[in-house]
Write an enzyme that holds these catalytic residues in place. Structure first.
Site, PDB file in Angstrom:
ATOM      1  N   SER A 238       6.637  -4.496   9.266  1.00 28.14           N
ATOM      2  CA  SER A 238       7.438  -4.888  10.296  1.00 28.14           C
ATOM      3  C   SER A 238       8.808  -4.379  10.194  1.00 28.14           C
ATOM      4  O   SER A 238       9.572  -4.271   9.428  1.00 28.14           O
ATOM      5  CB  SER A 238       7.630  -6.624   9.933  1.00 28.14           C
ATOM      6  OG  SER A 238       6.567  -7.367  10.351  1.00 28.14           O
TER       7      SER A 238
ATOM      8  N   HIS B  11       5.387  -4.573  15.553  1.00 24.41           N
ATOM      9  CA  HIS B  11       4.397  -3.588  15.109  1.00 24.41           C
ATOM     10  C   HIS B  11       3.778  -2.860  16.396  1.00 24.41           C
ATOM     11  O   HIS B  11       3.395  -3.345  17.457  1.00 24.41           O
ATOM     12  CB  HIS B  11       3.015  -4.583  14.398  1.00 24.41           C
ATOM     13  CG  HIS B  11       3.286  -4.912  13.287  1.00 24.41           C
ATOM     14  ND1 HIS B  11       3.080  -4.577  12.050  1.00 24.41           N
ATOM     15  CD2 HIS B  11       4.207  -5.999  12.870  1.00 24.41           C
ATOM     16  CE1 HIS B  11       3.585  -5.306  10.909  1.00 24.41           C
ATOM     17  NE2 HIS B  11       4.254  -6.069  11.492  1.00 24.41           N
TER      18      HIS B  11
ATOM     19  N   HIS C 260      -3.145  -8.410  10.461  1.00 27.39           N
ATOM     20  CA  HIS C 260      -2.781  -9.690   9.453  1.00 27.39           C
ATOM     21  C   HIS C 260      -3.844 -10.642   9.590  1.00 27.39           C
ATOM     22  O   HIS C 260      -4.493 -10.701  10.696  1.00 27.39           O
ATOM     23  CB  HIS C 260      -1.436 -10.091   9.800  1.00 27.39           C
ATOM     24  CG  HIS C 260      -0.289  -9.325   9.670  1.00 27.39           C
ATOM     25  ND1 HIS C 260       0.080  -8.390  10.928  1.00 27.39           N
ATOM     26  CD2 HIS C 260       0.287  -8.954   8.803  1.00 27.39           C
ATOM     27  CE1 HIS C 260       1.076  -7.700  10.659  1.00 27.39           C
ATOM     28  NE2 HIS C 260       1.601  -7.886   9.295  1.00 27.39           N
TER      29      HIS C 260
ATOM     30  N   TYR D 281      -3.118 -13.476   9.391  1.00 33.85           N
ATOM     31  CA  TYR D 281      -2.613 -14.790  10.444  1.00 33.85           C
ATOM     32  C   TYR D 281      -2.642 -14.355  11.946  1.00 33.85           C
ATOM     33  O   TYR D 281      -2.811 -15.279  12.586  1.00 33.85           O
ATOM     34  CB  TYR D 281      -1.195 -14.850  10.273  1.00 33.85           C
ATOM     35  CG  TYR D 281      -0.109 -13.732  10.427  1.00 33.85           C
ATOM     36  CD1 TYR D 281       0.145 -13.386  11.679  1.00 33.85           C
ATOM     37  CD2 TYR D 281       0.719 -13.136   9.327  1.00 33.85           C
ATOM     38  CE1 TYR D 281       1.055 -12.394  11.941  1.00 33.85           C
ATOM     39  CE2 TYR D 281       1.196 -11.860   9.539  1.00 33.85           C
ATOM     40  CZ  TYR D 281       1.609 -11.547  10.979  1.00 33.85           C
ATOM     41  OH  TYR D 281       2.478 -10.541  11.218  1.00 33.85           O
ATOM     42  N   GLU D 282      -3.236 -13.059  12.347  1.00 36.31           N
ATOM     43  CA  GLU D 282      -3.853 -12.951  13.553  1.00 36.31           C
ATOM     44  C   GLU D 282      -4.995 -13.242  13.803  1.00 36.31           C
ATOM     45  O   GLU D 282      -5.713 -13.190  15.097  1.00 36.31           O
ATOM     46  CB  GLU D 282      -3.348 -11.529  14.012  1.00 36.31           C
ATOM     47  CG  GLU D 282      -2.119 -10.958  14.025  1.00 36.31           C
ATOM     48  CD  GLU D 282      -2.192  -9.385  13.868  1.00 36.31           C
ATOM     49  OE1 GLU D 282      -1.863  -8.938  15.055  1.00 36.31           O
ATOM     50  OE2 GLU D 282      -2.140  -8.774  12.728  1.00 36.31           O
TER      51      GLU D 282
ATOM     52  N   ALA E 183       8.123  -5.548   5.131  1.00 32.32           N
ATOM     53  CA  ALA E 183       9.255  -6.545   4.916  1.00 32.32           C
ATOM     54  C   ALA E 183       8.873  -7.717   4.347  1.00 32.32           C
ATOM     55  O   ALA E 183       7.559  -8.300   4.582  1.00 32.32           O
ATOM     56  CB  ALA E 183       9.559  -6.964   6.573  1.00 32.32           C
TER      57      ALA E 183
ATOM     58  N   MET F   5       3.196 -11.476   3.984  1.00 36.61           N
ATOM     59  CA  MET F   5       2.103 -12.064   4.575  1.00 36.61           C
ATOM     60  C   MET F   5       1.164 -10.740   4.640  1.00 36.61           C
ATOM     61  O   MET F   5       0.276 -10.596   5.570  1.00 36.61           O
ATOM     62  CB  MET F   5       2.272 -12.521   6.007  1.00 36.61           C
ATOM     63  CG  MET F   5       3.341 -13.471   5.909  1.00 36.61           C
ATOM     64  SD  MET F   5       3.581 -14.121   7.693  1.00 36.61           S
ATOM     65  CE  MET F   5       4.996 -15.133   6.855  1.00 36.61           C
ATOM     66  N   SER F   6       1.212  -9.740   4.048  1.00 35.11           N
ATOM     67  CA  SER F   6       0.560  -8.361   3.896  1.00 35.11           C
ATOM     68  C   SER F   6       0.184  -7.953   2.791  1.00 35.11           C
ATOM     69  O   SER F   6       0.481  -8.326   1.754  1.00 35.11           O
ATOM     70  CB  SER F   6       0.836  -7.338   4.871  1.00 35.11           C
ATOM     71  OG  SER F   6       2.249  -6.884   4.553  1.00 35.11           O
TER      72      SER F   6
ATOM     73  N   ASN G 231      15.497 -10.840   3.866  1.00 34.03           N
ATOM     74  CA  ASN G 231      16.251 -12.219   3.838  1.00 34.03           C
ATOM     75  C   ASN G 231      15.920 -12.992   2.527  1.00 34.03           C
ATOM     76  O   ASN G 231      14.790 -12.736   2.018  1.00 34.03           O
ATOM     77  CB  ASN G 231      15.727 -13.196   4.993  1.00 34.03           C
ATOM     78  CG  ASN G 231      14.184 -13.443   4.727  1.00 34.03           C
ATOM     79  OD1 ASN G 231      13.280 -12.444   5.315  1.00 34.03           O
ATOM     80  ND2 ASN G 231      13.440 -14.371   4.201  1.00 34.03           N
TER      81      ASN G 231
ATOM     82  N   HIS H 200      11.814 -14.499  12.841  1.00 34.15           N
ATOM     83  CA  HIS H 200      11.234 -12.971  12.810  1.00 34.15           C
ATOM     84  C   HIS H 200      12.268 -11.977  13.422  1.00 34.15           C
ATOM     85  O   HIS H 200      12.313 -10.941  12.995  1.00 34.15           O
ATOM     86  CB  HIS H 200      10.145 -13.181  13.668  1.00 34.15           C
ATOM     87  CG  HIS H 200       9.151 -11.901  13.641  1.00 34.15           C
ATOM     88  ND1 HIS H 200       8.707 -11.221  12.430  1.00 34.15           N
ATOM     89  CD2 HIS H 200       8.852 -11.006  14.554  1.00 34.15           C
ATOM     90  CE1 HIS H 200       8.027 -10.077  12.617  1.00 34.15           C
ATOM     91  NE2 HIS H 200       8.105  -9.970  13.838  1.00 34.15           N
TER      92      HIS H 200
HETATM   93  N1  HPA Z   1       8.517 -14.887   3.697  1.00 30.42           N
HETATM   94  C1  HPA Z   1       7.272 -14.200   4.209  1.00 30.42           C
HETATM   95  N2  HPA Z   1       7.218 -12.902   4.812  1.00 30.42           N
HETATM   96  C2  HPA Z   1       8.247 -12.454   5.214  1.00 30.42           C
HETATM   97  C3  HPA Z   1       9.686 -13.219   4.851  1.00 30.42           C
HETATM   98  C4  HPA Z   1       9.472 -14.412   4.237  1.00 30.42           C
HETATM   99  O1  HPA Z   1      10.616 -14.909   3.906  1.00 30.42           O
HETATM  100  N3  HPA Z   1      10.711 -12.230   5.232  1.00 30.42           N
HETATM  101  C5  HPA Z   1      10.033 -11.267   5.796  1.00 30.42           C
HETATM  102  N4  HPA Z   1       8.625 -11.322   5.797  1.00 30.42           N
END
Ligand code: HPA
Length: 298
Positions: free
Chosen positions: A53, A84, A106, A108-109, A136, A234-235, A258, A270
């Site tokens: 991402s 993406h 992903h 989640y998609e 990310a 998530m990947s 973050n 996001h």
């Molecule tokens: N959690 C999950 N996926 C992420 C995060 C997070 O805090 N930041 C960027 N991708």
């Protein structure tokens, strides 16, 4: 389940979304993908690079030879996650022939685990001996604030899914692949050498992969810390396991965008993740360009 409501029936959309792809089905699907790629480029990539991402800008340094939108490959949709781009790029990075996945698929998609890992398996089939996975991530280690780059030492696959479930494809990999050393130590040390030469700080840590798409609760982030995670996303974990199964060497870097939920008091979005990834992305790009240029030919 469809990730893009109303898209049913559009060309290329009623493909494989969510359909389980057992390992035994991969060889035929990969052969079709390879043929489609070979109609567009003869380049034999030595290394595959997956951009997470907000990290699509890493492709700017590429001497581009061919760019194939995902939807032009058999069975592939466009990448739907914002940030993406959805292209497979072929070219040279620091003189080395590479394939770059700009945008990824992903769970989640609504994609199956077998589908999520097709790009890395394709990279191997096209000639890559190593893959570099970027993402990310949220910081779980309290010392990892926004902008931290973390070389991945190991992962926790907490998705409950595996791309290796179902009849095996022994021509790709063994039924019970060893996961003691998914993340190649030699490649990681080379990442550190490249980072040092570029004067970029690079930490080490364990990446935890959850299914998403919600970010974690603060209690989940505390749980992940107790489980030994340093970053969460998530990947990546499924791709790493599949690449290792297929005999590829694997390394990767998380860009912490973050602090994990509950660690800073701020809410997660996001948009902020993308902004932070774009800010630190050029540093990661300089490290990866040097890293790839200095890899021994294999
Ligand atoms: N959690 C999950 N996926 C992420 C995060 C997070 O805090 N930041 C960027 N991708």
């Amino acid at each position: 389940m469809r990730a893009t409501p109303g898209a049913a029936g559009e060309r290329g959309r009623d493909f494989l979304l969510g359909r389980e792809i057992p390992p035994a089905d991969q060889p035929a699907l990969l052969a079709a993908l390879e043929r489609a790629v070979r109609e567009r480029t003869d380049l034999r990539p030595r290394v595959g690079l997956v951009l997470g991402s907000g990290l699509g800008g890493l492709a700017d340094a590429l001497e581009l030879e061919a760019s194939i939108p995902f939807e032009e490959l058999p069975g592939w949709p466009d990448a739907t996650a914002p940030g993406h781009a959805g292209k497979l790029l072929f070219g040279r990075l620091s003189g080395v022939p590479v394939v770059v996945q700009q945008g990824r698929f992903h769970l989640y998609e609504g994609h199956s685990a077998g589908f999520v890992v097709q790009p890395v398996l394709l990279m191997g089939r096209l000639g890559a001996w190593a893959v570099v996975l970027t993402n990310a991530a949220g910081g779980v280690n309290p010392e990892f604030g926004a902008g931290t780059l973390m070389a991945i030492t190991d992962h926790l696959n907490l998705t409950g899914r595996s791309p290796l479930v179902g009849p095996n494809a022994p021509e790709i990999g063994t039924r019970f692949p060893d996961m003691t050393a998914v993340w190649d130590v030699d490649l990681r040390l080379r990442l550190h050498a490249a980072a040092e030469a570029e004067r970029v700080a690079l930490a080490d840590g364990v990446y935890a992969c959850l299914m998403g798409p919600s970010y974690e609760t603060p209690a989940e982030v505390r749980m992940l810390a107790r489980l030994g995670a340093d970053a969460v996303g998530m990947s990546t974990a499924l791709e790493a396991a599949a690449a290792r199964w297929a005999g590829l060497k694997v390394c990767g870097v998380s860009l912490v965008t973050n602090p994990g939920a509950g660690l800073s008091g701020a809410q997660l979005s996001h948009a902020e993740v993308l902004a932070a990834a774009e800010l630190a992305g050029p540093l990661l790009a300089s490290v990866l360009a040097r890293f790839i240029g200095e890899l021994d030919p294999q």
